[in-house]
Design a protein around this motif. Structure first.
Motif, PDB file in Angstrom:
ATOM      1  N   PRO A 244       0.716  -1.170  -0.143  1.00 19.20           N
ATOM      2  CA  PRO A 244      -0.105   0.007  -0.073  1.00 19.20           C
ATOM      3  C   PRO A 244       0.779   1.335   0.070  1.00 19.20           C
ATOM      4  O   PRO A 244       0.460   2.281  -0.559  1.00 19.20           O
ATOM      5  CB  PRO A 244      -0.808  -0.239   1.273  1.00 19.20           C
ATOM      6  CG  PRO A 244      -0.071  -1.191   2.215  1.00 19.20           C
ATOM      7  CD  PRO A 244       0.494  -2.048   1.249  1.00 19.20           C
ATOM      8  N   ILE A 245       2.022   1.329   0.699  1.00 18.87           N
ATOM      9  CA  ILE A 245       2.982   2.527   0.513  1.00 18.87           C
ATOM     10  C   ILE A 245       3.285   2.850  -0.838  1.00 18.87           C
ATOM     11  O   ILE A 245       3.408   4.189  -0.974  1.00 18.87           O
ATOM     12  CB  ILE A 245       4.226   2.251   1.311  1.00 18.87           C
ATOM     13  CG1 ILE A 245       4.792   3.584   1.945  1.00 18.87           C
ATOM     14  CG2 ILE A 245       4.994   1.392   0.693  1.00 18.87           C
ATOM     15  CD1 ILE A 245       4.020   4.436   2.877  1.00 18.87           C
ATOM     16  N   VAL A 292      -3.795   0.667   9.363  1.00 21.23           N
ATOM     17  CA  VAL A 292      -5.104   1.251   8.481  1.00 21.23           C
ATOM     18  C   VAL A 292      -5.890   0.038   8.145  1.00 21.23           C
ATOM     19  O   VAL A 292      -5.193  -1.020   7.635  1.00 21.23           O
ATOM     20  CB  VAL A 292      -4.505   2.364   7.715  1.00 21.23           C
ATOM     21  CG1 VAL A 292      -3.971   1.570   6.268  1.00 21.23           C
ATOM     22  CG2 VAL A 292      -5.729   2.868   7.202  1.00 21.23           C
ATOM     23  N   ASN A 293      -7.275   0.117   7.585  1.00 20.37           N
ATOM     24  CA  ASN A 293      -7.798  -0.827   7.012  1.00 20.37           C
ATOM     25  C   ASN A 293      -7.704  -0.467   5.632  1.00 20.37           C
ATOM     26  O   ASN A 293      -8.181   0.179   5.036  1.00 20.37           O
ATOM     27  CB  ASN A 293      -9.366  -0.763   7.441  1.00 20.37           C
ATOM     28  CG  ASN A 293     -10.079  -1.741   6.828  1.00 20.37           C
ATOM     29  OD1 ASN A 293      -9.896  -2.361   5.920  1.00 20.37           O
ATOM     30  ND2 ASN A 293     -11.457  -2.090   7.292  1.00 20.37           N
ATOM     31  N   VAL A 294      -6.552  -1.220   5.020  1.00 18.95           N
ATOM     32  CA  VAL A 294      -6.045  -1.095   3.612  1.00 18.95           C
ATOM     33  C   VAL A 294      -7.292  -1.597   2.684  1.00 18.95           C
ATOM     34  O   VAL A 294      -7.832  -1.156   1.854  1.00 18.95           O
ATOM     35  CB  VAL A 294      -4.994  -2.226   3.406  1.00 18.95           C
ATOM     36  CG1 VAL A 294      -4.450  -2.022   2.029  1.00 18.95           C
ATOM     37  CG2 VAL A 294      -3.750  -1.793   4.318  1.00 18.95           C
ATOM     38  N   GLU A 295      -8.178  -2.556   2.995  1.00 16.44           N
ATOM     39  CA  GLU A 295      -9.306  -2.968   2.087  1.00 16.44           C
ATOM     40  C   GLU A 295     -10.297  -1.952   2.039  1.00 16.44           C
ATOM     41  O   GLU A 295     -10.931  -1.661   0.993  1.00 16.44           O
ATOM     42  CB  GLU A 295      -9.822  -4.452   2.685  1.00 16.44           C
ATOM     43  CG  GLU A 295      -9.109  -5.680   2.538  1.00 16.44           C
ATOM     44  CD  GLU A 295      -8.612  -6.137   1.078  1.00 16.44           C
ATOM     45  OE1 GLU A 295      -9.436  -5.700   0.356  1.00 16.44           O
ATOM     46  OE2 GLU A 295      -7.352  -6.358   0.819  1.00 16.44           O
ATOM     47  N   GLU A 296     -10.484  -1.073   3.082  1.00 21.45           N
ATOM     48  CA  GLU A 296     -11.350  -0.190   2.825  1.00 21.45           C
ATOM     49  C   GLU A 296     -11.143   0.913   1.831  1.00 21.45           C
ATOM     50  O   GLU A 296     -11.788   1.401   1.263  1.00 21.45           O
ATOM     51  CB  GLU A 296     -11.534   0.452   4.370  1.00 21.45           C
ATOM     52  CG  GLU A 296     -12.633   1.577   4.410  1.00 21.45           C
ATOM     53  CD  GLU A 296     -12.877   2.335   5.914  1.00 21.45           C
ATOM     54  OE1 GLU A 296     -13.053   3.331   5.808  1.00 21.45           O
ATOM     55  OE2 GLU A 296     -12.589   1.715   6.735  1.00 21.45           O
ATOM     56  N   GLN A 297      -9.609   1.177   1.939  1.00 22.71           N
ATOM     57  CA  GLN A 297      -9.093   2.300   1.149  1.00 22.71           C
ATOM     58  C   GLN A 297      -9.048   1.799  -0.456  1.00 22.71           C
ATOM     59  O   GLN A 297      -9.400   2.392  -1.055  1.00 22.71           O
ATOM     60  CB  GLN A 297      -7.516   2.688   1.648  1.00 22.71           C
ATOM     61  CG  GLN A 297      -7.446   2.994   3.078  1.00 22.71           C
ATOM     62  CD  GLN A 297      -8.562   3.967   3.523  1.00 22.71           C
ATOM     63  OE1 GLN A 297      -8.894   5.078   2.649  1.00 22.71           O
ATOM     64  NE2 GLN A 297      -9.251   3.859   4.676  1.00 22.71           N
TER      65      GLN A 297
END
Length: 582
Positions: A244-245, A292-297
């Motif tokens: 994600p970064i 952080v909730n990566v799937e939400e983003q």
């Protein structure tokens, strides 16, 4: 009483026409059309460019040019732009649009004299105190105070940004980008004040350079809505790869591109414009944080990507779509004409064939006249209106007609039904023995199909280039000529059933596509709401757009087609049953 009279006279003076004459003229729509045309030119969407250029020319005609020196220059630039339109040369067209834009700026300044220096000073007085307080908070590394001052800056910037946007798109883009970067940095869980200080310096420097009157050239880049879609896809890919970064710099690039294309989003969907401007920096900031909730983003990025895709006005019809309409409409008329020719041959009256062809030719001529009249009426009634609204309305009318056409074709796919139809068509001619009657049947069959074809093409034309439309018609005409030759020569051996069955399926497919494209066009102009289904894809080939407003009518169309097909098949089976013996 005197005081009342005095106040009344003062009110009349304030509201007098002389006072209203001082009001500024608004040329916003002209600039929006030029900006949108530039975006569409960069995207090679020449259909949309033609529509926007036509709208620009029409809007310019409505402007009072009688007391202007600069108006002549605008008119000259528009003429040059119109000449370049047909060449479909991206660089040439962008240069012409840029010339039009500069001419319009000079015209607007002439009509609405503005003290730009005073406006820059107004911006300086509004933003400088907040920027100073923001710098103090950053140096003190006071997170709460930094966020509070940033919110103040953002609120004031939203109120004053038009000053920068109207004077310098380059500075507007630079300030907007740094504002977004600062929001990303402040959204992170772990604040990096060195990074925040760097972003602040760039932001403050851009504001300072603008208010001082320093020039900044706009970088020429081919950015469009598709650029935003591509960037969001890259961000998606990085997240799916469990990195994600790596999506953060991609979203930062999104913010860099955003100022150059935001106008198109704002004019088509104001709500989406606000969400993108606010949420993309927040998403980037959260992806930079731990826990952080990566799937939400990821879900949010996917939803925004699909929302932008829905805004894109692509060429929605192909050359083959245009050919299909002409083939479908020409096939029925052709079969009737060839049936008349075959009858004359069987009756040893081949010398009378010229009357059949004369009737057909008259039908073609009348169809062309009807097309010209309808086009003139169409243009007059919709001058200055949104072309997408026109496309949507005429497209829906065409779909309703296509349902009737499909039912007719399906009914004639049975050979016995076709023979009964031909006998009915020839009935009046046979009973009177009149060649004129046959010629009139030929004329009516051609003219009726020609009128229907006009309606269908009116719904399709705004969404395809003139070249594709004419190519489709030309291909269809060639095919029809070949079919006509085969029918006339082998009329007794060819079964028309398969022709009608294939044509039925194709016309239903085209009706499905036109319905989706037409409703989508009305959604783009906010005539219909948009309730998006993010789990479904966009399929332009068949006119499928994942919104309830398009899916439900298309589903209803499929149900109507299914019920009609079952009813016709049941009726055909009943007609084939032998009568019961007593």
């Amino acid at each position: 009483m005197k005081k009342t009279l005095l106040l009344f006279c003062l009110l009349l003076y304030v509201l007098s026409p002389m006072q209203f004459a001082q009001a500024e003229e608004d040329y916003r729509e002209l600039f929006i059309s030029v900006g949108d045309a530039m975006m569409k030119t960069k995207a090679d969407d020449w259909v949309a460019v033609e529509e926007l250029v036509a709208q620009l020319n029409e809007d310019w005609k409505q402007i009072d040019q009688s007391k202007s020196v600069e108006a002549k220059n605008v008119t000259q630039m528009l003429k040059q732009m119109n000449k370049n339109m047909g060449k479909h040369d991206k660089e040439l067209m962008l240069a012409a649009l840029s010339d039009v834009s500069h001419a319009l700026v000079a015209f607007e300044k002439e009509q609405n004299p503005v003290d730009e220096e005073a406006l820059r000073n107004e911006l300086r007085l509004a933003l400088t105190p907040i920027l100073v307080d923001l710098q103090v908070a950053i140096e003190a590394e006071n997170v709460e105070e930094v966020q509070a001052q940033y919110k103040k800056f953002l609120a004031m910037w939203n109120r004053k940004e038009s000053i920068v946007r109207e004077q310098s798109i380059a500075y507007y883009g630079k300030i907007e980008t740094q504002t977004g970067f600062l929001r990303i940095a402040l959204t992170k869980d772990e604040k990096e004040f060195g990074q925040i200080q760097t972003i602040y310096a760039a932001l403050s420097g851009a504001v300072g350079e603008f208010v001082s009157g320093k020039e900044l050239q706009v970088e020429s880049q081919d950015h469009s809505l598709q650029t935003l879609v591509d960037l969001l896809e890259h961000a998606e890919l990085a997240i799916k790869k469990k990195q994600p970064i790596d999506a953060v710099p991609v979203l930062q690039e999104f913010l860099t591109v955003w100022p150059s294309v935001e106008g198109e989003v704002r004019t088509r969907n104001g709500g989406l414009y606000t969400k993108l401007e606010n949420d993309i920096p927040i998403i980037a900031g959260k992806l930079s944080s731990t826990g952080v909730n990566v799937e939400e983003q990821l879900t949010k990025i996917n939803e925004y990507k699909k929302s932008i895709e829905l805004l894109q006005k692509k060429t929605s019809y192909t050359m083959w779509d245009a050919a299909l309409v002409m083939l479908r409409e020409g096939l029925e008329a052709l079969l009737i004409v060839t049936a008349l020719i075959a009858f004359l041959r069987k009756a040893n009256a081949t010398d009378q064939q010229k009357w059949i062809w004369l009737g057909a030719f008259a039908g073609v001529i009348m169809s062309i006249i009807a097309a010209l009249l309808m086009n003139n009426l169409f243009s007059t009634a919709t001058a200055g209106a949104n072309r997408e609204v026109i496309e949507g309305m005429t497209g829906i009318i065409a779909v309703v007609m296509m349902i009737g056409v499909g039912v007719w074709l399906h009914q004639k796919s049975n050979m016995q039904a076709w023979n009964r139809y031909i006998q009915k068509q020839l009935g009046s001619a046979l009973s009177t023995g009149s060649i004129v009657s046959m010629a009139f049947i030929s004329f009516l069959s051609i003219f009726r199909e020609g009128a229907e074809t006009i309606i269908f093409y009116m719904g399709m034309a705004p969404s395809m280039s003139t070249g594709k439309l004419l190519s489709g018609i030309a291909v269809a005409v060639v095919i029809l000529i070949i079919v006509a030759f085969l029918f006339i020569r082998y009329s007794t051996k060819i079964s028309v059933g398969p022709f009608f069955k294939i044509a039925t399926l194709l016309i239903y497919f085209l009706a499905f596509k036109i319905l989706g494209v037409s409703i989508h066009a009305l959604q783009l102009t906010n005539y219909f709401s948009t309730t998006q289904l993010y789990s479904l894809p966009i399929v332009n080939l068949i006119g499928f757009y994942p919104t309830w407003e398009t899916i439900l009518p298309q589903l209803a169309l499929l149900i109507i087609i299914l019920i009609t097909a079952l009813w016709i098949e049941k009726r055909n089976r009943s007609s084939r049953k032998p009568p019961m013996s007593l």
